[in-house]
Design a protein around this motif. Structure first.
Motif, PDB file in Angstrom:
ATOM      1  N   THR A  54       9.104  -1.197   1.053  1.00  0.00           N
ATOM      2  CA  THR A  54       8.127  -2.564   0.554  1.00  0.00           C
ATOM      3  C   THR A  54       7.061  -1.803   1.959  1.00  0.00           C
ATOM      4  O   THR A  54       5.682  -1.908   1.213  1.00  0.00           O
ATOM      5  CB  THR A  54       9.279  -3.636   1.540  1.00  0.00           C
ATOM      6  N   GLN A  55       6.982  -1.118   2.660  1.00  0.00           N
ATOM      7  CA  GLN A  55       6.205  -0.061   3.332  1.00  0.00           C
ATOM      8  C   GLN A  55       5.016   0.209   2.926  1.00  0.00           C
ATOM      9  O   GLN A  55       3.790   0.028   2.719  1.00  0.00           O
ATOM     10  CB  GLN A  55       6.038  -0.099   4.649  1.00  0.00           C
ATOM     11  N   GLU A  59       1.091  -0.307   1.541  1.00  0.00           N
ATOM     12  CA  GLU A  59      -0.024   0.567   1.090  1.00  0.00           C
ATOM     13  C   GLU A  59      -0.440   0.843  -0.101  1.00  0.00           C
ATOM     14  O   GLU A  59      -1.461   0.807  -0.540  1.00  0.00           O
ATOM     15  CB  GLU A  59       0.490   2.122   1.343  1.00  0.00           C
ATOM     16  N   ASP A  60       0.182   0.848  -1.154  1.00  0.00           N
ATOM     17  CA  ASP A  60      -0.384   1.041  -2.687  1.00  0.00           C
ATOM     18  C   ASP A  60      -1.648  -0.445  -3.167  1.00  0.00           C
ATOM     19  O   ASP A  60      -2.282  -0.263  -3.151  1.00  0.00           O
ATOM     20  CB  ASP A  60       0.582   1.694  -3.220  1.00  0.00           C
ATOM     21  N   LEU A  61      -0.918  -1.227  -1.762  1.00  0.00           N
ATOM     22  CA  LEU A  61      -1.322  -2.640  -2.482  1.00  0.00           C
ATOM     23  C   LEU A  61      -2.495  -3.103  -1.833  1.00  0.00           C
ATOM     24  O   LEU A  61      -3.751  -4.122  -2.062  1.00  0.00           O
ATOM     25  CB  LEU A  61      -0.393  -4.257  -2.853  1.00  0.00           C
ATOM     26  N   GLY A  62      -3.022  -1.903  -0.773  1.00  0.00           N
ATOM     27  CA  GLY A  62      -3.720  -2.336   0.558  1.00  0.00           C
ATOM     28  C   GLY A  62      -3.567  -3.602   1.490  1.00  0.00           C
ATOM     29  O   GLY A  62      -4.164  -4.145   2.124  1.00  0.00           O
ATOM     30  N   VAL A  63      -2.216  -3.899   1.504  1.00  0.00           N
ATOM     31  CA  VAL A  63      -2.329  -4.735   3.218  1.00  0.00           C
ATOM     32  C   VAL A  63      -0.772  -3.748   4.315  1.00  0.00           C
ATOM     33  O   VAL A  63      -1.255  -5.064   6.063  1.00  0.00           O
ATOM     34  CB  VAL A  63      -1.614  -5.997   2.523  1.00  0.00           C
ATOM     35  N   LEU A  64      -0.918  -2.634   4.152  1.00  0.00           N
ATOM     36  CA  LEU A  64       0.005  -2.148   5.409  1.00  0.00           C
ATOM     37  C   LEU A  64      -0.620  -1.735   6.213  1.00  0.00           C
ATOM     38  O   LEU A  64      -0.078  -2.634   7.838  1.00  0.00           O
ATOM     39  CB  LEU A  64       0.504  -0.593   4.321  1.00  0.00           C
ATOM     40  N   GLU A 101       8.856  11.165   3.093  1.00  0.00           N
ATOM     41  CA  GLU A 101       9.586   9.967   3.476  1.00  0.00           C
ATOM     42  C   GLU A 101       8.135   9.882   4.642  1.00  0.00           C
ATOM     43  O   GLU A 101       9.824   9.657   6.133  1.00  0.00           O
ATOM     44  CB  GLU A 101      10.761   9.443   3.863  1.00  0.00           C
ATOM     45  N   PRO A 102       6.947   8.742   4.932  1.00  0.00           N
ATOM     46  CA  PRO A 102       5.892   8.754   6.014  1.00  0.00           C
ATOM     47  C   PRO A 102       6.928   7.235   6.480  1.00  0.00           C
ATOM     48  O   PRO A 102       6.722   7.714   7.549  1.00  0.00           O
ATOM     49  CB  PRO A 102       4.646   8.468   5.359  1.00  0.00           C
ATOM     50  N   TYR A 103       7.741   6.449   5.851  1.00  0.00           N
ATOM     51  CA  TYR A 103       8.287   5.733   6.742  1.00  0.00           C
ATOM     52  C   TYR A 103       9.157   5.464   6.396  1.00  0.00           C
ATOM     53  O   TYR A 103       9.947   4.936   5.864  1.00  0.00           O
ATOM     54  CB  TYR A 103       7.154   4.247   6.198  1.00  0.00           C
ATOM     55  N   GLN A 303      17.040  -7.715   3.012  1.00  0.00           N
ATOM     56  CA  GLN A 303      16.946  -7.353   1.913  1.00  0.00           C
ATOM     57  C   GLN A 303      16.464  -8.452   0.572  1.00  0.00           C
ATOM     58  O   GLN A 303      15.607  -7.594   0.111  1.00  0.00           O
ATOM     59  CB  GLN A 303      18.644  -7.264   0.954  1.00  0.00           C
ATOM     60  N   GLY A 304      16.226  -8.872   1.454  1.00  0.00           N
ATOM     61  CA  GLY A 304      15.867 -10.451  -0.063  1.00  0.00           C
ATOM     62  C   GLY A 304      14.659 -10.205   0.183  1.00  0.00           C
ATOM     63  O   GLY A 304      14.136 -10.201  -1.112  1.00  0.00           O
ATOM     64  N   LEU A 305      13.210 -10.735   0.484  1.00  0.00           N
ATOM     65  CA  LEU A 305      11.937 -11.003   0.513  1.00  0.00           C
ATOM     66  C   LEU A 305      11.861  -9.292   0.197  1.00  0.00           C
ATOM     67  O   LEU A 305      10.872  -9.187  -0.691  1.00  0.00           O
ATOM     68  CB  LEU A 305      11.298 -11.212   2.324  1.00  0.00           C
ATOM     69  N   ASN A 306      12.537  -7.887   1.331  1.00  0.00           N
ATOM     70  CA  ASN A 306      11.532  -6.904   0.376  1.00  0.00           C
ATOM     71  C   ASN A 306      12.389  -6.676  -0.850  1.00  0.00           C
ATOM     72  O   ASN A 306      11.953  -6.226  -2.277  1.00  0.00           O
ATOM     73  CB  ASN A 306      12.539  -5.793   0.800  1.00  0.00           C
ATOM     74  N   THR A 307      13.768  -7.627  -1.751  1.00  0.00           N
ATOM     75  CA  THR A 307      13.775  -7.423  -2.547  1.00  0.00           C
ATOM     76  C   THR A 307      13.310  -7.553  -4.202  1.00  0.00           C
ATOM     77  O   THR A 307      12.834  -7.375  -5.194  1.00  0.00           O
ATOM     78  CB  THR A 307      15.502  -7.437  -3.467  1.00  0.00           C
ATOM     79  N   SER A 308      12.310  -9.303  -4.019  1.00  0.00           N
ATOM     80  CA  SER A 308      12.039 -10.052  -3.750  1.00  0.00           C
ATOM     81  C   SER A 308      10.147  -9.545  -4.021  1.00  0.00           C
ATOM     82  O   SER A 308       9.571  -9.117  -5.713  1.00  0.00           O
ATOM     83  CB  SER A 308      11.210 -11.309  -3.258  1.00  0.00           C
ATOM     84  N   VAL A 309       9.897  -8.874  -3.303  1.00  0.00           N
ATOM     85  CA  VAL A 309       8.473  -8.073  -3.411  1.00  0.00           C
ATOM     86  C   VAL A 309       8.530  -6.749  -4.327  1.00  0.00           C
ATOM     87  O   VAL A 309       7.781  -6.478  -5.143  1.00  0.00           O
ATOM     88  CB  VAL A 309       7.602  -7.337  -2.167  1.00  0.00           C
ATOM     89  N   GLN A 310       9.464  -5.695  -4.516  1.00  0.00           N
ATOM     90  CA  GLN A 310       9.544  -4.996  -5.387  1.00  0.00           C
ATOM     91  C   GLN A 310      10.137  -5.361  -6.695  1.00  0.00           C
ATOM     92  O   GLN A 310       9.650  -4.732  -7.911  1.00  0.00           O
ATOM     93  CB  GLN A 310      10.584  -4.214  -5.247  1.00  0.00           C
ATOM     94  N   ASP A 311      10.647  -6.307  -7.792  1.00  0.00           N
ATOM     95  CA  ASP A 311      10.560  -7.057  -8.595  1.00  0.00           C
ATOM     96  C   ASP A 311       9.501  -7.434  -8.671  1.00  0.00           C
ATOM     97  O   ASP A 311       9.072  -6.968  -9.946  1.00  0.00           O
ATOM     98  CB  ASP A 311      11.186  -8.756  -8.411  1.00  0.00           C
TER      99      ASP A 311
END
Length: 514
Positions: A54-55, A59-64, A101-103, A303-311
């Protein structure tokens, strides 16, 4: 029925999933409205761990960078034993960043902070959450969805192309569609509370497990970027729980055996029963589910929030492609790719909960979500016989590089944005037509990027003339040989990636889109 649309998309729910999807659609120029029934943003920190995958998305979305500045790393956890001894241990197995794998380590950002950063990023596109607006009904047909929304101003009816249910575990959208939500409760009821307290160091996370019984455990973790601590612990399945400062102080005294820990104020608190559930379908016609509307997890392993962001990150480029004129096949891959991931994450979170019950939970590589992939997806094309190394469907690795002008960079910098990326190893004789939404980069002395560190070769293993196509969500869509460039002509039309009439680019030239 009129076909005039108020927006291409209506997103119902402005949590992490809804906000991520909104940002992705905004940067693609897709019109949408984002509503949330709550008048104010969610105030708590139930989901506070941002995993490495998710990090990369952030990064791609400009918020990391802002998330790192607003949060911090997890502190060591100190476990207090009945005999007065303590044990200190890392809360996650340590791992060092690599060029690919930078993060590697989870980032702690309270959920209310994460969502604030996502709202701020969305505002940079000129869009804000429409708070205090509730979806109360909708009907769909082959051309769109007619939705009814209530607010303090009254009832509004609007016509949109697509409706996205990002409205949480009790999703109105899912219920209205009649989509089953099978699963089970896990026999654990717990509290989570964000509090100001005295008596414990902020340099450690504190875990008390008197007598070894799960029912007597309590964890008290400093919330990075705030002056608060988060209290977590099981409570009886029945009865009221006193979540006031006085009640929580009393609970801590019982479970820690100490009288010097005092809760001074409560910023947010909740008692909830843990469940593991997965929607039978993620889509019904022009209505799709993302995040907790499609799956709910116990909090173990983060895992919950991260799986949601990736959805949402998976759905965004596919939905945009269909709105731009691509066929429906690409949108059908959303459920095909993401539902199995949620199924795996549910098993992992449940297993970690069982381990926690036994006092033996350890967060290893599996929670970082770096190994999630889509091999076998209908979106993968692999013309080469690659039995080892990187495969189509895998997460696209990062790598250090230099541009032809001499400046250092990374592959992730080239991938950043809503486009597809084609990496071509110079030396073949194929020809690739420039296309809208496709950035072509040629690797080699005559190309526009130089693999000075050898990282690209190590991660991608491309022979002369071979190419790797990277999807907008950072996964490898195709790996093709020097003589297979015609396969791209068959691959792209269904994705809405349209060729220009200009002359093709050979694998030893630099694309004007690089």
């Amino acid at each position: 029925m009129t076909n005039r649309l108020a927006a291409d998309v209506l997103i119902c729910g402005a949590g992490a999933a809804g906000l991520t999807l909104a940002i992705d659609l905004a940067r693609r120029g897709i019109s949408f409205r984002l509503i949330d029934k709550a008048a104010d943003p969610f105030p708590g920190s139930r989901g506070k761990g941002i995993q490495p995958r998710t990090q990369e998305i952030f990064e791609d979305l400009g918020v990391l960078d802002k998330a790192v500045a607003a949060g911090g790393r997890y502190p060591p956890q100190r476990t207090y034993h009945d005999d007065g001894s303590v044990t200190d241990a890392a809360m996650a197995e340590p791992a060092e960043p690599t060029p690919a794998e930078p993060y590697q380590m989870p980032l702690m950002v309270p959920q209310f902070v994460t969502e604030r950063l996502l709202r701020d990023r969305l505002s940079e596109f000129g869009v804000d959450v429409e708070a205090g607006r509730t979806l109360v009904g909708f009907e769909q047909d082959g051309d769109g969805v007619t939705a009814r929304i209530t607010s303090a101003e009254g009832t509004e009816t609007l016509r949109v192309g697509w409706l996205i249910g990002a409205d949480g575990g009790r999703s109105f959208v899912r219920h209205a569609l009649g989509i089953a939500f099978p699963g089970h409760t896990l026999g654990v009821r717990a509290i989570v509370a964000d509090v100001a307290l005295e008596g414990l160091s902020r340099g450690l996370a504190h875990r008390f497990a008197r007598g070894g019984a799960m029912s007597e455990q309590v964890s008290i973790t400093p919330l990075a970027g705030t002056d608060l601590f988060q209290i977590q612990g099981p409570v009886p399945m029945d009865g009221d729980v006193d979540l006031t400062a006085t009640g929580l102080t009393a609970l801590l005294a019982r479970r820690t055996g100490r009288d010097d820990i005092a809760v001074r104020s409560v910023a947010w608190a909740s008692a909830y029963e843990m469940s593991a559930r997965l929607a039978e379908r993620y889509r019904a016609g022009r209505v799709l589910l993302v995040g907790d509307a499609a799956h709910v997890h116990p909090p173990t392993g983060g895992q919950g929030l991260n799986t949601s962001v990736q959805d949402a990150y998976n759905l965004g480029f596919k939905l945009a492609a269909v709105i731009a004129g691509a066929g429906d096949d690409i949108l059908a891959t959303y459920e095909a790719e993401r539902r199995p991931v949620a199924e795996d994450m549910l098993r992992l979170a449940t297993r970690l909960l069982d381990a926690q019950t036994q006092g033996a939970m350890r967060r290893g590589r599996e929670v970082r979500q770096l190994d999630i992939g889509y091999r076998g997806s209908p979106l993968t094309v692999e013309a080469l016989d690659r039995r080892r190394g990187l495969r189509a469907g895998d997460r696209a690795p990062d790598a250090r590089l230099h541009g032809a002008a001499g400046q250092p960079s990374r592959l992730f910098h080239l991938f950043k944005g809503p486009h597809w990326t084609l990496l071509v190893q110079a030396g073949g004789h194929g020809a690739i037509a420039p296309r809208a939404n496709l950035h072509i980069h040629v690797i080699g002395p005559a190309g526009d990027i130089l693999d000075t560190s050898g990282d690209i070769a190590a991660a991608y293993g491309l022979a002369p003339g071979e190419c790797a196509l990277v999807r907008p969500d950072g996964y490898v869509g195709a790996i093709l040989g020097a003589d297979d460039t015609a396969a791209l002509d068959a691959y792209f039309p269904a994705l809405g990636v349209v060729a220009h009439p200009a002359r093709p680019v050979t694998t030893t030239e630099v694309s004007p889109h690089g």
